[in-house]
Design a protein around this motif. Sequence first.
Motif, PDB file in Angstrom:
ATOM      1  N   ALA A 334     -11.674   2.999  -9.091  1.00 31.84           N
ATOM      2  CA  ALA A 334     -10.800   2.408 -10.101  1.00 31.84           C
ATOM      3  C   ALA A 334      -9.347   2.821  -9.868  1.00 31.84           C
ATOM      4  O   ALA A 334      -8.422   2.011 -10.050  1.00 31.84           O
ATOM      5  CB  ALA A 334     -11.256   2.818 -11.495  1.00 31.84           C
ATOM      6  N   ALA A 335      -9.130   4.072  -9.464  1.00 33.90           N
ATOM      7  CA  ALA A 335      -7.765   4.526  -9.175  1.00 33.90           C
ATOM      8  C   ALA A 335      -7.182   3.770  -7.990  1.00 33.90           C
ATOM      9  O   ALA A 335      -6.001   3.370  -8.007  1.00 33.90           O
ATOM     10  CB  ALA A 335      -7.771   6.031  -8.901  1.00 33.90           C
ATOM     11  N   LEU A 336      -7.987   3.554  -6.946  1.00 31.54           N
ATOM     12  CA  LEU A 336      -7.501   2.772  -5.800  1.00 31.54           C
ATOM     13  C   LEU A 336      -7.153   1.348  -6.218  1.00 31.54           C
ATOM     14  O   LEU A 336      -6.132   0.786  -5.797  1.00 31.54           O
ATOM     15  CB  LEU A 336      -8.555   2.754  -4.688  1.00 31.54           C
ATOM     16  CG  LEU A 336      -8.787   4.034  -3.889  1.00 31.54           C
ATOM     17  CD1 LEU A 336      -9.799   3.782  -2.783  1.00 31.54           C
ATOM     18  CD2 LEU A 336      -7.494   4.550  -3.296  1.00 31.54           C
ATOM     19  N   GLY A 337      -8.026   0.744  -7.040  1.00 32.14           N
ATOM     20  CA  GLY A 337      -7.755  -0.612  -7.499  1.00 32.14           C
ATOM     21  C   GLY A 337      -6.491  -0.699  -8.332  1.00 32.14           C
ATOM     22  O   GLY A 337      -5.683  -1.631  -8.163  1.00 32.14           O
ATOM     23  N   ILE A 341      -3.071  -2.835  -7.350  1.00 29.87           N
ATOM     24  CA  ILE A 341      -2.501  -3.846  -8.252  1.00 29.87           C
ATOM     25  C   ILE A 341      -1.057  -3.488  -8.595  1.00 29.87           C
ATOM     26  O   ILE A 341      -0.183  -4.364  -8.677  1.00 29.87           O
ATOM     27  CB  ILE A 341      -3.368  -3.948  -9.519  1.00 29.87           C
ATOM     28  CG1 ILE A 341      -4.737  -4.532  -9.185  1.00 29.87           C
ATOM     29  CG2 ILE A 341      -2.683  -4.801 -10.580  1.00 29.87           C
ATOM     30  CD1 ILE A 341      -5.724  -4.511 -10.323  1.00 29.87           C
ATOM     31  N   ARG A 342      -0.786  -2.213  -8.788  1.00 27.89           N
ATOM     32  CA  ARG A 342       0.581  -1.792  -9.119  1.00 27.89           C
ATOM     33  C   ARG A 342       1.537  -2.072  -7.957  1.00 27.89           C
ATOM     34  O   ARG A 342       2.660  -2.533  -8.167  1.00 27.89           O
ATOM     35  CB  ARG A 342       0.565  -0.298  -9.455  1.00 27.89           C
ATOM     36  CG  ARG A 342       1.946   0.281  -9.701  1.00 27.89           C
ATOM     37  CD  ARG A 342       1.847   1.682 -10.206  1.00 27.89           C
ATOM     38  NE  ARG A 342       3.149   2.323 -10.238  1.00 27.89           N
ATOM     39  CZ  ARG A 342       3.534   3.193 -11.143  1.00 27.89           C
ATOM     40  NH1 ARG A 342       2.720   3.517 -12.117  1.00 27.89           N
ATOM     41  NH2 ARG A 342       4.715   3.751 -11.100  1.00 27.89           N
ATOM     42  N   THR A 347       6.485  -5.321  -6.329  1.00 30.79           N
ATOM     43  CA  THR A 347       7.294  -5.599  -5.146  1.00 30.79           C
ATOM     44  C   THR A 347       7.953  -6.962  -5.250  1.00 30.79           C
ATOM     45  O   THR A 347       7.464  -7.860  -5.951  1.00 30.79           O
ATOM     46  CB  THR A 347       6.424  -5.534  -3.881  1.00 30.79           C
ATOM     47  OG1 THR A 347       7.250  -5.736  -2.729  1.00 30.79           O
ATOM     48  CG2 THR A 347       5.352  -6.598  -3.918  1.00 30.79           C
ATOM     49  N   GLU A 348       9.067  -7.126  -4.546  1.00 27.91           N
ATOM     50  CA  GLU A 348       9.754  -8.405  -4.446  1.00 27.91           C
ATOM     51  C   GLU A 348       9.476  -9.095  -3.117  1.00 27.91           C
ATOM     52  O   GLU A 348       9.828 -10.260  -2.946  1.00 27.91           O
ATOM     53  CB  GLU A 348      11.271  -8.200  -4.604  1.00 27.91           C
ATOM     54  CG  GLU A 348      11.684  -7.623  -5.944  1.00 27.91           C
ATOM     55  CD  GLU A 348      11.377  -8.563  -7.101  1.00 27.91           C
ATOM     56  OE1 GLU A 348      11.349  -9.782  -6.865  1.00 27.91           O
ATOM     57  OE2 GLU A 348      11.176  -8.077  -8.228  1.00 27.91           O
ATOM     58  N   THR A 360      -6.614  -4.986  -1.907  1.00 27.06           N
ATOM     59  CA  THR A 360      -7.210  -4.522  -3.163  1.00 27.06           C
ATOM     60  C   THR A 360      -8.430  -5.355  -3.533  1.00 27.06           C
ATOM     61  O   THR A 360      -9.465  -4.816  -3.965  1.00 27.06           O
ATOM     62  CB  THR A 360      -6.162  -4.583  -4.288  1.00 27.06           C
ATOM     63  OG1 THR A 360      -5.002  -3.849  -3.889  1.00 27.06           O
ATOM     64  CG2 THR A 360      -6.706  -3.995  -5.565  1.00 27.06           C
ATOM     65  N   THR A 361      -8.339  -6.666  -3.365  1.00 30.12           N
ATOM     66  CA  THR A 361      -9.488  -7.526  -3.634  1.00 30.12           C
ATOM     67  C   THR A 361     -10.657  -7.191  -2.719  1.00 30.12           C
ATOM     68  O   THR A 361     -11.821  -7.133  -3.163  1.00 30.12           O
ATOM     69  CB  THR A 361      -9.085  -9.000  -3.448  1.00 30.12           C
ATOM     70  OG1 THR A 361      -7.969  -9.298  -4.291  1.00 30.12           O
ATOM     71  CG2 THR A 361     -10.234  -9.927  -3.790  1.00 30.12           C
ATOM     72  N   TRP A 362     -10.366  -6.968  -1.459  1.00 33.29           N
ATOM     73  CA  TRP A 362     -11.400  -6.628  -0.475  1.00 33.29           C
ATOM     74  C   TRP A 362     -12.145  -5.356  -0.873  1.00 33.29           C
ATOM     75  O   TRP A 362     -13.383  -5.335  -0.967  1.00 33.29           O
ATOM     76  CB  TRP A 362     -10.728  -6.516   0.891  1.00 33.29           C
ATOM     77  CG  TRP A 362     -11.448  -5.778   1.967  1.00 33.29           C
ATOM     78  CD1 TRP A 362     -12.772  -5.439   2.009  1.00 33.29           C
ATOM     79  CD2 TRP A 362     -10.877  -5.287   3.174  1.00 33.29           C
ATOM     80  NE1 TRP A 362     -13.051  -4.756   3.174  1.00 33.29           N
ATOM     81  CE2 TRP A 362     -11.904  -4.661   3.894  1.00 33.29           C
ATOM     82  CE3 TRP A 362      -9.595  -5.322   3.706  1.00 33.29           C
ATOM     83  CZ2 TRP A 362     -11.686  -4.062   5.146  1.00 33.29           C
ATOM     84  CZ3 TRP A 362      -9.382  -4.739   4.949  1.00 33.29           C
ATOM     85  CH2 TRP A 362     -10.408  -4.123   5.661  1.00 33.29           C
TER      86      TRP A 362
END
Length: 456
Positions: A334-337, A341-342, A347-348, A360-362
């Motif tokens: 959960a922390a990695l996810g 996401i953050r 990011t721009e 992250t999805t993978w």
Amino acid sequence: MTARPARPTRRGPARRTPASPARVRPPAPRRGGGGPRGLHTRLRQVWDRPLTAYYLLLGGSLLITVLGLVMVFSASQIEALQRGLASTYFFRKQLVAVVLGTGLLLLASRMPLALHRALSYPLLLGSVFLLCLVQVPGIGQEVNGNQNWIYLGGPFQLQPSEFAKLALVLWGADLLARKSEKRLLTQWKHMLVPLVPLALLLLGLIMLGGDMGTAIILTAILFGFLWLVGAPTRLFAGVLLAALAAVVLLIKTNPNRMSRLGCIGATDPGANDECWQAVHGIYALASGGWFGSGLGASVEKWGQLPEPHTDFIFAVTGEELGLAGTLSVLALFAALGYAGIRVAGRTEDPFVRYAAGGVTTWITAQAVVNIGAVLGLLPIAGVPLPLFSYGGSAVLPTMFAIGLLIAFARGDPAARAALAMRQPALRQSALRRGLTGVRRKTMRRGPNGRRPESGE
């Protein structure tokens, strides 16, 4: 002449002139205070720091990998002895893969974005070539009914489908970033072409070998990209329905997949032991209790639970470390996810956004599919738990992908500024420690450089 008596002075508050305004000390800022509200405020301040995602990615991946090595060592010993191998055979191979993967992680975390984007096309072409090579007789190897391995000599094999995940993430992110810079993603055809056709090509090559689990992960990455580019609901729903129809067709035409689908929530192995692995995975989790039977004390790994060090290592973790151990693993993923996401949300740079979202999805989708199968909530798909299960072909691209996320987290402007401010502070702290050590040595030896005698 008599002196006039002095007129009594009028006492009262002193009048202040405009030239000397009253000085009011500003109130000290309140720090959160105590209680749940203060704790929530402090936690929110910690989560909002620029380096939070960087530390979560670095610490979370390190803890998952180390705990995975421990569990591979514990879960694979009986399996190795039953095959006539040394008890540490699988652990040593996994350790070599982790060392190589650590080198890839450090390399990816220091590479510039331009080089990441330049690697996308060579990696994609190499993955397609290897996936075609798997189908060549005499080169491709069949393992557990799936022909998706290439024999490299000795004890080493390669699974090209694992590298196809990384190739799709990098190539798809670069493609969508270039279209985003040209403002082409407002048209649905640019969202789908050529992303969806090439993803279907990879899926077709993987399904020729019968690897349904990896195909599910690639499909999840594709839908993650469509979500990130803001695909319309109708388009998203249409692609989703088409994918579900293809999955149903593939399951219906394969008796082995149909039997796996029927083992969801099974409590009995069945007449032909079709659900043996699923049921014994539940047995392992149920017998662990709150804190487990102890590291190395699993009963199910003694020939009862197939693949205890690969697909079902989470079940052995639950048996030996209990609910506390499994919840810890879930919290780390959960922390990695959250960190991924953050990074994608702050990011721009469009390439960073799409690549971070794809990685992250993978990782989260693969963890959900693996753990869901062990819990009996999903069919057994044969995918490893990322960074945790045994398998060098899965560890190497996954650690490279984690290195990508770390590079993206370090590249954030606020994170770069925070790291630049920390470096002078660290140097000053090291200098202070060095000067303190020199003073202590000087006090022990005396000003002339020799130890003082007892009478001095």
